[in-house]
Design a protein around this motif. Structure first.
Motif, PDB file in Angstrom:
ATOM      1  N   GLN A   1      37.393  36.087  36.798  1.00 44.66           N
ATOM      2  CA  GLN A   1      38.571  35.252  37.072  1.00 44.66           C
ATOM      3  C   GLN A   1      39.439  35.072  35.821  1.00 44.66           C
ATOM      4  O   GLN A   1      39.911  33.973  35.531  1.00 44.66           O
TER       5      GLN A   1
ATOM      6  N   SER B   1      37.522  41.865  34.763  1.00 46.02           N
ATOM      7  CA  SER B   1      38.352  40.677  34.518  1.00 46.02           C
ATOM      8  C   SER B   1      38.560  39.894  35.799  1.00 46.02           C
ATOM      9  O   SER B   1      38.534  38.656  35.796  1.00 46.02           O
ATOM     10  N   ARG B   2      38.763  40.602  36.901  1.00 43.04           N
ATOM     11  CA  ARG B   2      38.957  39.937  38.185  1.00 43.04           C
ATOM     12  C   ARG B   2      37.703  39.171  38.595  1.00 43.04           C
ATOM     13  O   ARG B   2      37.788  38.025  39.059  1.00 43.04           O
ATOM     14  N   ARG B   3      36.543  39.788  38.389  1.00 40.85           N
ATOM     15  CA  ARG B   3      35.292  39.102  38.747  1.00 40.85           C
ATOM     16  C   ARG B   3      35.051  37.884  37.868  1.00 40.85           C
ATOM     17  O   ARG B   3      34.480  36.887  38.318  1.00 40.85           O
TER      18      ARG B   3
ATOM     19  N   LEU C   1      44.753  36.790  40.825  1.00 41.18           N
ATOM     20  CA  LEU C   1      43.392  37.177  40.458  1.00 41.18           C
ATOM     21  C   LEU C   1      42.752  38.037  41.529  1.00 41.18           C
ATOM     22  O   LEU C   1      41.580  38.414  41.428  1.00 41.18           O
ATOM     23  N   THR C   2      43.531  38.329  42.567  1.00 43.04           N
ATOM     24  CA  THR C   2      43.123  39.270  43.611  1.00 43.04           C
ATOM     25  C   THR C   2      44.324  40.156  43.910  1.00 43.04           C
ATOM     26  O   THR C   2      45.442  39.857  43.505  1.00 43.04           O
TER      27      THR C   2
ATOM     28  N   THR D   1      42.086  35.416  48.817  1.00 42.34           N
ATOM     29  CA  THR D   1      43.018  35.702  47.726  1.00 42.34           C
ATOM     30  C   THR D   1      43.213  34.459  46.859  1.00 42.34           C
ATOM     31  O   THR D   1      43.054  33.325  47.316  1.00 42.34           O
TER      32      THR D   1
ATOM     33  N   THR E   1      45.756  32.984  43.467  1.00 43.56           N
ATOM     34  CA  THR E   1      46.845  33.120  42.502  1.00 43.56           C
ATOM     35  C   THR E   1      46.990  31.830  41.708  1.00 43.56           C
ATOM     36  O   THR E   1      46.970  30.741  42.290  1.00 43.56           O
TER      37      THR E   1
ATOM     38  N   PRO F   1      42.930  36.407  34.425  1.00 42.96           N
ATOM     39  CA  PRO F   1      44.123  37.150  34.840  1.00 42.96           C
ATOM     40  C   PRO F   1      44.525  38.219  33.836  1.00 42.96           C
ATOM     41  O   PRO F   1      44.469  38.004  32.622  1.00 42.96           O
ATOM     42  N   THR F   2      44.904  39.372  34.323  1.00 39.86           N
ATOM     43  CA  THR F   2      45.346  40.474  33.460  1.00 39.86           C
ATOM     44  C   THR F   2      46.817  40.818  33.674  1.00 39.86           C
ATOM     45  O   THR F   2      47.392  41.556  32.884  1.00 39.86           O
TER      46      THR F   2
END
Length: 377
Positions: free
Chosen positions: A186, A182-184, A262-263, A240, A242, A188-189
């Motif tokens: 982009q 999910s981070r890769r 997201l980081t 980073t 956000t 958001p979790t």
């Protein structure tokens, strides 16, 4: 999801304004409880029930299953402090913390457990220190788990909110892969809510900046870095990102902001909000980097600032009903409210942790609201 036990939306509903009512309870439910559960939870909330299972528990039975902040209210004043919903580990022992954390369970299904961590409690630490991890064996035993619980996702010590735990290594690995993917992509979790002393210039946006840990006077503050070349990335610098959304703001310069990082980097959200000239309320580390002259915020040079008690205006102090001497005790108003999960037979897809009581009281005192929540006049 048969067999899943949802506990926290009842046990940890935010503390209401002084005059509690059924209308206010319904407002809290709209904010914090899934639609499919509201009828049952509302009944149990109004009747004081906090335990698991359908229906309303009798008052005598309810008394044996106090929420952790109800237990906290019964403590002597010297233990309670000013702000209900924060924990001072130095004021309690291992047994007291274990009992407290047993009442913070929001969700339990098989090996998957979610807690609502109070502000001020570290998740991990050195051997012998009182942390969330140090009482997980008691929590697991209380839930009837045969294997050890491990932390999958959690906020930092000074933040409150959701802690995702698992007693199954395979489940832990599945979730970690989901978060990385999910981070890769982009996506958001996690979603945090923050009360800020300042209002961002735009109602929504993203904050992109490279950060690194710096060694200054024996501490390791996080500092922004202008260049993020390959060389600096090798030196501990991380890019980073956000996403932020301003949910509500006041005429005296406070805001309720939704943050979706997201980081992952230490103190990322605190530093990002400082760069927006909007320190998080209760930030006694990075807020000193923002100065104020003639009602306007500006960034101070990093080399001239060091951590100190947050400085609040006289108007804000009156709104919060605090004296200048009490500001140092003000907890950080940064709460991990929601975590998205992969679709499996064990998970509900999304987990939600209600605000701690001190956070809800601050929203009420400042007149901040979420969506259709009634505003304080």
């Amino acid at each position: 999801m048969a067999g899943a036990v949802l506990r926290g939306p009842v046990a940890l509903l935010s503390a209401p304004p002084p005059a509690s009512s059924s209308a206010h309870a319904r407002t809290l439910l709209r904010l914090h409880v899934p639609v499919t559960m509201r009828g049952r939870v509302l009944c149990r909330f109004l009747c004081g029930g906090t335990g698991q299972g359908p229906g309303v528990k009798a008052w005598a039975q309810t008394q044996r299953n106090k929420t952790w902040y109800q237990m906290y209210l019964k403590e002597p004043q010297k233990k309670k402090g000013l702000f209900l919903g924060m924990v001072q580990p130095e004021m309690i022992n291992h047994k007291e913390l274990a009992e407290m954390m047993k009442t913070t369970v929001l969700y339990h299904n098989g090996p998957l457990v979610a807690l609502n961590k109070p502000q001020g409690l570290a998740v991990t630490g050195k051997p012998g220190e009182l942390t969330l991890q140090s009482v997980l064996p008691e929590v697991g035993q209380h839930l009837g788990l045969s294997q050890e619980l491990h932390v999958v996702r959690a906020p930092g010590k000074e933040s409150s909110g959701l802690v995702l735990l698992s007693s199954c290594p395979q489940i832990t690995k599945t979730f970690q892969k989901f978060f990385i993917h999910s981070r890769r992509a982009q996506k958001p979790t996690v979603t945090y809510w923050a009360v800020t002393t300042g209002v961002p210039n735009t109602p929504k946006g993203e904050i992109r900046v490279a950060l690194k840990l710096d060694q200054v006077r024996g501490i390791d503050p996080v500092v922004p870095v202008k260049a993020s070349s390959r060389q600096t990335l090798k030196e501990g610098v991380k890019k980073t990102l956000t996403h932020f959304f301003v949910e509500d703001s006041t005429t005296f310069g406070c805001a309720l902001v939704k943050l979706q990082p997201l980081t992952a980097f230490p103190s990322q959200l605190l530093v990002h909000m400082v760069l927006q000239l909007c320190p998080v309320l209760g930030d006694h580390v990075y807020s000193a980097r923002v100065g104020r002259v003639l009602g306007e915020n500006f960034l101070l040079p990093l080399e001239t600032t060091e951590p100190q008690t947050q400085v609040l205006s006289e108007l804000l102090l009156r709104r919060l009903q605090l004296t200048p001497m009490e500001v140092a005790l003000l907890p950080l108003h940064l709460h991990l409210h929601q975590i998205l999960l992969p679709q499996t037979s064990l998970t509900p897809g999304v987990l939600i942790a209600p605000f701690p009581p001190f956070f809800s009281q601050t929203l009420w005192k400042l007149g901040l609201q979420i969506s259709d929540q009634p505003r304080k006049n």
